[in-house]
Scaffold this motif. Structure first.
Motif, PDB file in Angstrom:
ATOM      1  N   ASN A  27     -16.912   2.072 -18.064  1.00 11.61           N
ATOM      2  CA  ASN A  27     -16.445   2.068 -16.692  1.00 11.61           C
ATOM      3  C   ASN A  27     -17.546   2.566 -15.750  1.00 11.61           C
ATOM      4  OD1 ASN A  27     -14.261   1.934 -14.692  1.00 11.61           O
ATOM      5  ND2 ASN A  27     -14.473   4.155 -14.647  1.00 11.61           N
ATOM      6  N   LYS A  28     -18.314   3.549 -16.223  1.00 16.16           N
ATOM      7  CA  LYS A  28     -19.428   4.062 -15.423  1.00 16.16           C
ATOM      8  C   LYS A  28     -20.521   3.017 -15.340  1.00 16.16           C
ATOM      9  CE  LYS A  28     -19.183   8.888 -16.615  1.00 16.16           C
ATOM     10  NZ  LYS A  28     -19.683   9.616 -17.786  1.00 16.16           N
ATOM     11  N   HIS A  63     -12.102  -1.023  -7.989  1.00 22.32           N
ATOM     12  CA  HIS A  63     -10.704  -0.775  -8.371  1.00 22.32           C
ATOM     13  C   HIS A  63     -10.288   0.678  -8.154  1.00 22.32           C
ATOM     14  CE1 HIS A  63      -9.961  -4.792  -9.833  1.00 22.32           C
ATOM     15  NE2 HIS A  63     -11.126  -4.763 -10.449  1.00 22.32           N
ATOM     16  N   GLY A  64     -11.203   1.509  -7.651  1.00 21.88           N
ATOM     17  CA  GLY A  64     -10.859   2.884  -7.324  1.00 21.88           C
ATOM     18  C   GLY A  64     -10.971   3.811  -8.519  1.00 21.88           C
ATOM     19  N   GLU A  65     -11.154   5.100  -8.207  1.00 22.47           N
ATOM     20  CA  GLU A  65     -11.151   6.132  -9.247  1.00 22.47           C
ATOM     21  C   GLU A  65      -9.812   6.054  -9.956  1.00 22.47           C
ATOM     22  OE1 GLU A  65     -13.344   7.906 -10.755  1.00 22.47           O
ATOM     23  OE2 GLU A  65     -14.753   7.093  -9.271  1.00 22.47           O
ATOM     24  N   LYS A  66      -9.779   6.085 -11.238  1.00 21.50           N
ATOM     25  CA  LYS A  66      -8.550   6.019 -12.023  1.00 21.50           C
ATOM     26  C   LYS A  66      -7.747   4.749 -11.769  1.00 21.50           C
ATOM     27  CE  LYS A  66      -8.241  10.975 -12.541  1.00 21.50           C
ATOM     28  NZ  LYS A  66      -7.458  12.166 -12.354  1.00 21.50           N
ATOM     29  N   GLY A  67      -8.415   3.707 -11.240  1.00 26.82           N
ATOM     30  CA  GLY A  67      -7.769   2.396 -11.158  1.00 26.82           C
ATOM     31  C   GLY A  67      -6.815   2.162 -10.016  1.00 26.82           C
ATOM     32  N   ALA A  68      -6.724   3.103  -9.067  1.00 26.02           N
ATOM     33  CA  ALA A  68      -5.871   2.870  -7.895  1.00 26.02           C
ATOM     34  C   ALA A  68      -6.756   2.366  -6.760  1.00 26.02           C
ATOM     35  CB  ALA A  68      -5.149   4.143  -7.504  1.00 26.02           C
ATOM     36  N   ALA A  69      -6.663   1.080  -6.447  1.00 26.04           N
ATOM     37  CA  ALA A  69      -7.556   0.449  -5.471  1.00 26.04           C
ATOM     38  C   ALA A  69      -7.431   1.129  -4.115  1.00 26.04           C
ATOM     39  CB  ALA A  69      -7.236  -1.036  -5.348  1.00 26.04           C
ATOM     40  N   THR A  70      -8.566   1.210  -3.404  1.00 30.21           N
ATOM     41  CA  THR A  70      -8.543   1.869  -2.104  1.00 30.21           C
ATOM     42  C   THR A  70      -8.363   0.871  -0.972  1.00 30.21           C
ATOM     43  OG1 THR A  70     -10.935   1.807  -2.203  1.00 30.21           O
ATOM     44  CG2 THR A  70      -9.894   3.902  -2.760  1.00 30.21           C
ATOM     45  N   ALA A  71      -8.532  -0.415  -1.244  1.00 32.55           N
ATOM     46  CA  ALA A  71      -8.321  -1.427  -0.207  1.00 32.55           C
ATOM     47  C   ALA A  71      -7.090  -2.259  -0.574  1.00 32.55           C
ATOM     48  CB  ALA A  71      -9.546  -2.322  -0.096  1.00 32.55           C
ATOM     49  N   ASP A  72      -6.379  -2.691   0.475  1.00 30.30           N
ATOM     50  CA  ASP A  72      -5.105  -3.355   0.262  1.00 30.30           C
ATOM     51  C   ASP A  72      -5.226  -4.737  -0.386  1.00 30.30           C
ATOM     52  OD1 ASP A  72      -2.503  -2.578   0.478  1.00 30.30           O
ATOM     53  OD2 ASP A  72      -2.136  -3.752   2.285  1.00 30.30           O
ATOM     54  N   PHE A 130      -4.027   5.764 -17.631  1.00 27.42           N
ATOM     55  CA  PHE A 130      -3.655   6.397 -16.348  1.00 27.42           C
ATOM     56  C   PHE A 130      -2.206   6.089 -15.981  1.00 27.42           C
ATOM     57  CE2 PHE A 130      -8.287   5.716 -15.848  1.00 27.42           C
ATOM     58  CZ  PHE A 130      -8.641   7.050 -15.779  1.00 27.42           C
ATOM     59  N   SER A 131      -1.647   6.895 -15.045  1.00 24.37           N
ATOM     60  CA  SER A 131      -0.316   6.564 -14.516  1.00 24.37           C
ATOM     61  C   SER A 131      -0.450   5.371 -13.582  1.00 24.37           C
ATOM     62  CB  SER A 131       0.274   7.703 -13.708  1.00 24.37           C
ATOM     63  OG  SER A 131      -0.266   8.923 -14.069  1.00 24.37           O
ATOM     64  N   LEU A 132       0.685   4.738 -13.308  1.00 23.15           N
ATOM     65  CA  LEU A 132       0.692   3.606 -12.376  1.00 23.15           C
ATOM     66  C   LEU A 132       0.221   4.079 -11.002  1.00 23.15           C
ATOM     67  CD1 LEU A 132       4.016   1.962 -13.543  1.00 23.15           C
ATOM     68  CD2 LEU A 132       1.763   0.888 -13.573  1.00 23.15           C
ATOM     69  N   PRO A 133      -0.317   3.177 -10.176  1.00 21.67           N
ATOM     70  CA  PRO A 133      -0.846   3.607  -8.869  1.00 21.67           C
ATOM     71  C   PRO A 133       0.252   4.180  -7.971  1.00 21.67           C
ATOM     72  CG  PRO A 133      -0.821   1.204  -9.061  1.00 21.67           C
ATOM     73  CD  PRO A 133      -0.492   1.750 -10.402  1.00 21.67           C
ATOM     74  N   PRO A 134      -0.136   5.087  -7.064  1.00 22.60           N
ATOM     75  CA  PRO A 134       0.856   5.688  -6.162  1.00 22.60           C
ATOM     76  C   PRO A 134       1.375   4.672  -5.145  1.00 22.60           C
ATOM     77  CG  PRO A 134      -1.353   6.330  -5.513  1.00 22.60           C
ATOM     78  CD  PRO A 134      -1.495   5.577  -6.799  1.00 22.60           C
ATOM     79  N   ALA A 135       2.547   4.955  -4.593  1.00 23.64           N
ATOM     80  CA  ALA A 135       3.123   4.068  -3.576  1.00 23.64           C
ATOM     81  C   ALA A 135       2.245   4.048  -2.331  1.00 23.64           C
ATOM     82  CB  ALA A 135       4.514   4.570  -3.225  1.00 23.64           C
ATOM     83  N   PRO A 192       2.531  -8.023 -16.447  1.00 23.49           N
ATOM     84  CA  PRO A 192       1.943  -6.880 -15.741  1.00 23.49           C
ATOM     85  C   PRO A 192       2.968  -5.981 -15.062  1.00 23.49           C
ATOM     86  CG  PRO A 192       1.698  -8.868 -14.422  1.00 23.49           C
ATOM     87  CD  PRO A 192       2.302  -9.291 -15.734  1.00 23.49           C
ATOM     88  N   ALA A 193       2.584  -4.724 -14.866  1.00 28.17           N
ATOM     89  CA  ALA A 193       3.317  -3.812 -13.993  1.00 28.17           C
ATOM     90  C   ALA A 193       3.146  -4.298 -12.562  1.00 28.17           C
ATOM     91  CB  ALA A 193       2.744  -2.409 -14.131  1.00 28.17           C
ATOM     92  N   LEU A 194       4.170  -4.115 -11.736  1.00 34.91           N
ATOM     93  CA  LEU A 194       4.061  -4.461 -10.319  1.00 34.91           C
ATOM     94  C   LEU A 194       4.217  -3.227  -9.439  1.00 34.91           C
ATOM     95  CD1 LEU A 194       6.328  -7.682 -10.240  1.00 34.91           C
ATOM     96  CD2 LEU A 194       3.835  -7.588 -10.459  1.00 34.91           C
ATOM     97  N   ALA A 195       4.744  -2.131 -10.021  1.00 33.15           N
ATOM     98  CA  ALA A 195       4.995  -0.906  -9.253  1.00 33.15           C
ATOM     99  C   ALA A 195       3.698  -0.377  -8.669  1.00 33.15           C
ATOM    100  CB  ALA A 195       5.640   0.147 -10.147  1.00 33.15           C
ATOM    101  N   GLY A 196       3.666  -0.227  -7.351  1.00 27.19           N
ATOM    102  CA  GLY A 196       2.494   0.326  -6.676  1.00 27.19           C
ATOM    103  C   GLY A 196       1.359  -0.670  -6.477  1.00 27.19           C
ATOM    104  N   GLN A 197       1.580  -1.925  -6.828  1.00 25.62           N
ATOM    105  CA  GLN A 197       0.493  -2.900  -6.645  1.00 25.62           C
ATOM    106  C   GLN A 197       0.218  -3.091  -5.148  1.00 25.62           C
ATOM    107  OE1 GLN A 197      -2.367  -4.006  -7.156  1.00 25.62           O
ATOM    108  NE2 GLN A 197      -1.922  -4.883  -9.166  1.00 25.62           N
ATOM    109  N   ARG A 198      -1.035  -3.295  -4.829  1.00 27.38           N
ATOM    110  CA  ARG A 198      -1.446  -3.444  -3.433  1.00 27.38           C
ATOM    111  C   ARG A 198      -0.871  -4.712  -2.807  1.00 27.38           C
ATOM    112  NH1 ARG A 198      -3.677   0.228  -0.204  1.00 27.38           N
ATOM    113  NH2 ARG A 198      -4.865   1.743  -1.369  1.00 27.38           N
TER     114      ARG A 198
END
Ligand code: HEC
Ligand code: HEC
Length: 240
Positions: A61-62, A70-79, A135-140, A186-192
């Motif tokens: 990953n590094k 895709h953001g730190e820990k996989g939660a994207a920072t852009a919508d 990782f946990s699913l991305p935040p809302a 795929p999971a959809l919870a918290g997807q951008r």
């Protein structure tokens, strides 16, 4: 059996009918020829992905700078970019193989991933998939692509589906908490939200066609653009 499960089963029965109808009408001439993916979930394939090493994935990953998009820990920072945190390793792995094989290709954004995936070995793909699955699913998030009223209108699609359009409930496949499901779901919870809308529209036009059995191409074609926006809003806001 609780109401949710019952609704989901009813919806699933409708879906089976819908799919048999699709196959009865034969393949559409505009659909690409050949299989939609080269990944077949037999036992050796499943074992291989399960054997992926998250710590090797962390190093990779590094090296490949996945987090820069895709953001730190996989939660994207852009919508408009997908979060990949908490996704089932099997789904992430299938996407990487599909990109490598150009089964998911031909748009500006997918071509970015094609380039990267072609540099990776299958072992590396399994390792990085295990890393992101840890990782946990991305935040809302709170996007603004649909109103509250529009979101309320799509709620039946989640657990009941729509008999008139032969649509199975989204959660019958994607999991009761949209946390993803076996193999390729795929999971959809918290997807951008922007990414969600874009990929649904690409299923609709067939620009994205790596979904085995054309499940999402069929479903997205039956939905209006307003419904897709409302679904995007709903899943982005979903707490998990
Ligand atoms: C330059 C930015 C960038 C980098 C670096 C990058 N990605 Fe992506 N990734 C994207 C974009 C944009 C998409 C959406 C592509 C599309 O439309 O098909 C995507 C899609 C994906 C998907 C599919 C997501 C889904 O929900 O279907 C996976 C899995 C993925 N990337 C994994 C990775 C991994 C693993 C790495 C590191 C090896 C990586 N990406 C590096 C930009 C990037
Ligand atoms: C019959 C099972 C099934 C049902 C029902 C279903 N899906 Fe899917 N969905 C899938 C599969 C399988 C994939 C992964 C396709 C692939 O391999 O690219 C997927 C992928 C997706 C994706 C892409 C996610 C990403 O990260 O790129 C979205 C968005 C989506 N589904 C939304 C929905 C919505 C909204 C509904 C309800 C209206 C729904 N799905 C109903 C099986 C289903």
């Amino acid at each position: 059996m609780n109401i949710l499960t019952k609704n989901i089963f009813t919806g699933l029965a409708l879906y089976v009918i819908a799919v048999s109808n699709v196959y009865a009408s034969g393949p559409k001439p505009t659909e690409p020829s050949g299989p939609s993916s080269n990944v077949a979930w037999d036992m050796p394939q499943i074992k291989f992905v399960r054997g992926g090493g998250p710590s090797r994935g962390k190093e990779l990953n590094k090296k490949l700078a996945c987090a820069s998009c895709h953001g730190e820990k996989g939660a994207a920072t852009a919508d408009n970019w997908p979060s990949i945190a908490g996704q089932k390793a099997t789904y992430t792995y299938k996407m990487l193989i599909d990109y490598r094989d150009e089964k998911r290709a031909g748009t500006v954004t997918s071509n970015l991933m094609v380039k990267l995936a072609k540099q990776m070995t299958e072992q590396e793909m399994a390792d990085i998939s295990a890393y992101y699955a840890s990782f946990s699913l991305p935040p809302a998030t709170r996007p603004k692509v649909a109103s509250k009223e529009e979101v309320e209108k799509i709620l039946p699609l989640l657990t009941r589906g729509d008999g008139k359009r032969l649509l199975a409930p989204c959660l019958s496949c994607h999991g009761t908490n949209a946390e993803g499901n076996i193999m390729d779901i795929p999971a959809l919870a918290g997807q951008r939200a922007e990414y969600f809308r874009k990929t649904m529209k690409e299923f609709k036009t067939g620009a994205r066609h790596n979904d085995v059995y054309a499940r999402m191409r069929y479903i997205s074609k039956a939905l209006t653009d307003n419904e897709i926006n409302a679904l995007a809003q709903y899943f982005a806001e979903m707490k998990n």
